[in-house]
Design a protein around this motif. Sequence first.
Motif, short mmCIF file in Angstrom:
data_model
loop_
_atom_site.label_atom_id
_atom_site.label_comp_id
_atom_site.label_asym_id
_atom_site.label_seq_id
_atom_site.Cartn_x
_atom_site.Cartn_y
_atom_site.Cartn_z
N LEU A 275 0.82 -1.21 0.00
CA LEU A 275 0.00 0.00 0.00
C LEU A 275 0.86 1.26 0.00
O LEU A 275 0.55 2.24 -0.70
N SER A 276 1.93 1.24 0.76
CA SER A 276 2.80 2.42 0.81
C SER A 276 3.44 2.67 -0.55
O SER A 276 3.52 3.81 -1.02
N ARG A 277 3.89 1.61 -1.21
CA ARG A 277 4.48 1.76 -2.54
C ARG A 277 3.43 2.30 -3.52
O ARG A 277 3.73 3.17 -4.35
N ALA A 278 2.22 1.79 -3.44
CA ALA A 278 1.16 2.26 -4.34
C ALA A 278 0.96 3.76 -4.19
O ALA A 278 0.83 4.50 -5.17
N HIS A 279 0.94 4.23 -2.94
CA HIS A 279 0.78 5.66 -2.71
C HIS A 279 2.00 6.45 -3.16
O HIS A 279 1.87 7.53 -3.76
N ARG A 280 3.20 5.95 -2.85
CA ARG A 280 4.42 6.66 -3.26
C ARG A 280 4.46 6.82 -4.78
O ARG A 280 4.70 7.92 -5.30
#
Length: 495
Positions: free
Chosen positions: A434-439
Amino acid sequence: MNFQNLKYWRDKASHYSPETRLFINGEYCAAADNETFITQDPAGQRPLAKVARGKKADVDRAVTAARTVFERGDWSQASPAERKAVLHKLADLMEQHHEELALLETLDTGKPIRHSLRDDIPGAARAIRWYAEAIDKVYGEVATTSVNDLALIVREPVGVIAAVVPWNFPLLLACWKLGPALAAGNSVILKPSEKSPLTAIRLAALAKKAGLPDGVLNVVSGYGHEAGQALSLHPDVDAITFTGSTRTGKQLLKDAGDSNMKRVWLEAGGKSANIVFADCPDLPKAAANAAAGIFYNQGQVCIAGTRLLLEESIADEFIALLKEQAKNWQPGNPLDPETTLGTLIDNAHADTVDTFIRDGEAQGTLALDGRSHVHPAAIGPTIFVDTAPQAHVSRDEIFGPVLVVTRFSSEAEALALANDSDYGLGAAVWTRDLSRAHRMSRRLKAGSVFVNNYNDGDMTVPFGGYKQSGNGRDKSLHALEKFSELKTIWISLES
């Protein structure tokens, strides 16, 4: 939806004679000089219709009609509820005539009838209906002022709009522009591509039947350097909304500067990156989406996922899955409801795509060659792997079913590769993180970013791009910004 069969559509095509004249001030008419041009059926390799060739004199007539009715207020001053009722009726008529419109779209462009029926015509009607429903829910504002003043912020229609639309989704993209432009109270001159004018011409009669006042919607078919440029240079056109090539978009900006500094809203080219990380939640689904993202509509899609970026550890497995998916996208007769991939718009464009493929063979590995089809305007799924990011097939918009695959080893490298483009229309990220998707979503320079899908969406979200993919937005309430003026009314209150 009943797609019928090949014989059904062949019979309908053989007995159908389309309207081919200009539509100006509520009436069909020949061009001022009576000239015509031939529109082709790319699948049948035959002339389809002789269409009126509009030029400057015809544009002048259309603009005069549009300006007259705008200033008179028949539509521009009609209440939102009145405009809403007419646009709903237009959407109803489009749905009632969906088979006729779908047939015209397929004959004109070579796209599969199943897609015209399932996507193009319902999507076009949905765009008109969405803005019909939205327009009486768009409010003005009251600014915060002192007790001695009242400041109102209101929206008014711009005036006369020129809508110049392309040949890949002729009716759908026309309605993405007509919906908000008409809902806001403007008059419109619609200039369809000379390669696919027939649904626009037919739509004009449906709009009149729905109750649109004469002169509010005019359709001038013709060539870009004649009818199109006459619109872009016309001093009484207030704004131009365009979907098409970046090259033409740049010319429209020049023409606006050389004339009355009309507003120019552009949705132009794309070279979108589809990024698949090793932690992709569903590789088969991602492969199916990647195939549809580049092979749908024969790759003639501005937001097509033309660059596939694969993390090295899953690249070989993914390419194998992708090749299997490509088997579901093989050229066939566009009038056959079983066909998923039709023809390119014409033989000349097929030659252009073929030239890109031949050029790419010298710069990378051709893992799948779609040029074996005997039809001169048909090219099947084509995949390059391990092609340099600087190659023409990696950087230029091909507008065909040609995919370029590049491997990456880190998130930073994937981001750099994705953003290394003159365009910025779309991008996709496949990951469980999820963090990578947002980044990634925040750092990708694109107007639309899709996470664990490719090109999903509906009328509620804006569509448009960064960089040389254009400016302004189609779809959603944001599209109304292109077709309305903001006016401040400052009132001093007497004490």
